[in-house]
Design an enzyme around this catalytic site. Structure first.
Site, short mmCIF file in Angstrom:
data_model
loop_
_atom_site.label_atom_id
_atom_site.label_comp_id
_atom_site.label_asym_id
_atom_site.label_seq_id
_atom_site.Cartn_x
_atom_site.Cartn_y
_atom_site.Cartn_z
N HIS A 26 0.84 -1.20 0.00
CA HIS A 26 0.00 0.00 0.00
C HIS A 26 0.88 1.25 0.00
O HIS A 26 1.53 1.56 0.99
CB HIS A 26 -0.88 -0.03 1.25
CG HIS A 26 -1.86 1.08 1.37
ND1 HIS A 26 -1.82 2.01 2.37
CD2 HIS A 26 -2.93 1.40 0.60
CE1 HIS A 26 -2.81 2.85 2.24
NE2 HIS A 26 -3.51 2.51 1.17
N HIS A 68 -0.91 10.28 -2.92
CA HIS A 68 -2.22 9.88 -2.42
C HIS A 68 -3.22 11.02 -2.41
O HIS A 68 -4.39 10.84 -2.74
CB HIS A 68 -2.09 9.32 -0.99
CG HIS A 68 -3.40 8.94 -0.39
ND1 HIS A 68 -4.14 9.81 0.38
CD2 HIS A 68 -4.13 7.80 -0.47
CE1 HIS A 68 -5.26 9.22 0.76
NE2 HIS A 68 -5.29 8.00 0.26
O1 G3P Z 1 -6.80 1.83 -2.77
C1 G3P Z 1 -6.99 1.05 -1.64
C2 G3P Z 1 -6.79 1.96 -0.53
O2 G3P Z 1 -5.54 2.53 -0.74
C3 G3P Z 1 -7.86 3.00 -0.54
O3 G3P Z 1 -7.63 3.93 0.38
O4 G3P Z 1 -7.18 6.26 0.83
O5 G3P Z 1 -5.33 4.61 1.02
O6 G3P Z 1 -6.20 5.27 -1.21
P1 G3P Z 1 -6.53 5.07 0.24
CA CA Z 2 -5.20 3.82 -2.75
#
Ligand code: G3P
Ligand code: CA
Length: 328
Positions: A26, A68
């Site tokens: 992530h 992000h």
């Molecule tokens: O894309 C999966 C997850 O990353 C969604 O949440 O806010 O971390 O992009 P975010």
């Molecule tokens: Ca994401």
């Protein structure tokens, strides 16, 4: 002895048809190094992540940047380098900067803009802006390069961030996003690629305009987050999930929506089976050391998710914790 070998081979062939469990880094190995930097991506690759995620937002001149937020002020030194460029709300939007200007910025660990404190105090120290930002093309080229030297294939997981915001600000992000993916070779099928978005209309548009072969993931959030104009409460109903299955291949949603710690034991919530009943791939987000349920370890959470009754993969800030993955 010979019979044991045959039995072993039979078991191996049987498990071969089971689907695997994907460890999705992530924003790279963001638990260890600032999110969405080349070093975070390299660390995730070194840890053997199956996929490395790229969130994508845009500059004024239409460059797809790996970041992000649609603002720069939560993870970069923009406020110090360009102090006069905030909007009336005090925020520094990526779309108000050219790529040439973004090259001057450096990225660091995520912090609270109210007081400069770390969002995750036990991670890379805040206030050190050590790393350049990457374009989406650069991020994908880095993964391809590391795959070449490591002799393996790592999947891509790009997310188009806040498409409605960009349309409202005079920039259509879909052709820019898809062109950046195409230019980087991400759509040629050399490596798996899941395209994700919180906005259903954008995914439907991508499906209609760019083809059935793409793997699309509908992200479901909480309505309070205001990630898009969609109603995520409606998406989580049986009718909503059936609708998603008509245009997407899978769903990403908060881990807590499908897993709970009931009387000291990790337990699936009913929504997990409802999603899988639609034949949708299920990739919950996000496993973090800092937000595990009380009394649950990283090893326990990953083993639960990757277990025989588990999900297809998970977004994690700590891709070195793999659980006990089902064989591919
Ligand atoms: O894309 C999966 C997850 O990353 C969604 O949440 O806010 O971390 O992009 P975010
Ligand atoms: Ca994401």
């Amino acid at each position: 002895m010979k019979r044991s070998l045959i039995q072993f081979l039979g078991i191996m062939m049987a498990v071969e048809v089971c689907s695997g469990f994907d460890n999705i880094a992530h924003r790279g190995a963001s638990g260890y190094l600032p999110e969405h930097t080349a070093v975070s991506s390299a660390m995730a690759h070194g840890m053997g992540a199956d996929f490395i995620e790229h969130d994508v937002a845009f500059t004024r001149d239409g460059v797809a940047v790996v970041i992000h937020d649609i603002v720069l002020d939560t993870t970069t030194d923009v406020a110090a380098r360009f102090p006069d460029r905030a909007r009336a709300d005090g925020r520094f939007y990526l779309i108000d900067f050219t790529m040439e200007e973004v090259r001057e910025l450096r990225k660091g660990e995520r912090f609270n803009i109210s007081d400069g404190t770390a969002v995750y105090p036990k991670r890379y120290p805040v206030g050190r802006f050590d790393f350049p930002l990457m374009t989406l093309g650069e991020g994908i080229a880095l993964i391809a390069g590391m795959d070449a030297s490591a002799g393996r294939i790592t999947g891509l997981y790009p997310e188009l961030k806040r498409p409605e915001f960009y349309l409202q600000n005079g920039l259509d992000p879909v052709p820019l996003f898809m062109a950046a993916l195409e230019a980087a070779g991400a759509l040629e099928g050399q490596r798996p690629c899941f395209i994700q978005c919180f906005h259903a209309g954008t995914l439907k548009r991508i499906r209609a305009d760019y083809g059935e072969d793409l793997s699309l993931i509908q992200l479901i959030g909480e309505n309070a987050w205001e990630e898009s104009s969609d109603d995520y409460d409606a998406m989580r109903t049986a009718d909503g999930l059936a609708e998603i299955a008509s245009y997407a291949d899978g769903i990403g949603l908060p881990l807590a929506r499908i897993v709970e710690n009931r009387d000291g034991a990790l337990t699936w919530r009913p929504l997990k089976a409802m999603i899988q009943a639609q034949g949708l791939t299920l990739h919950p987000y996000t496993v973090r050391k800092e937000t595990l349920p009380e009394g649950v370890s990283m090893e326990e959470m990953m083993a639960f998710l990757a277990g025989p009754d588990g999900v297809d993969g998970v977004f994690t800030d700590f891709p070195d914790y793999r659980g006990t993955p089902r064989p591919r």
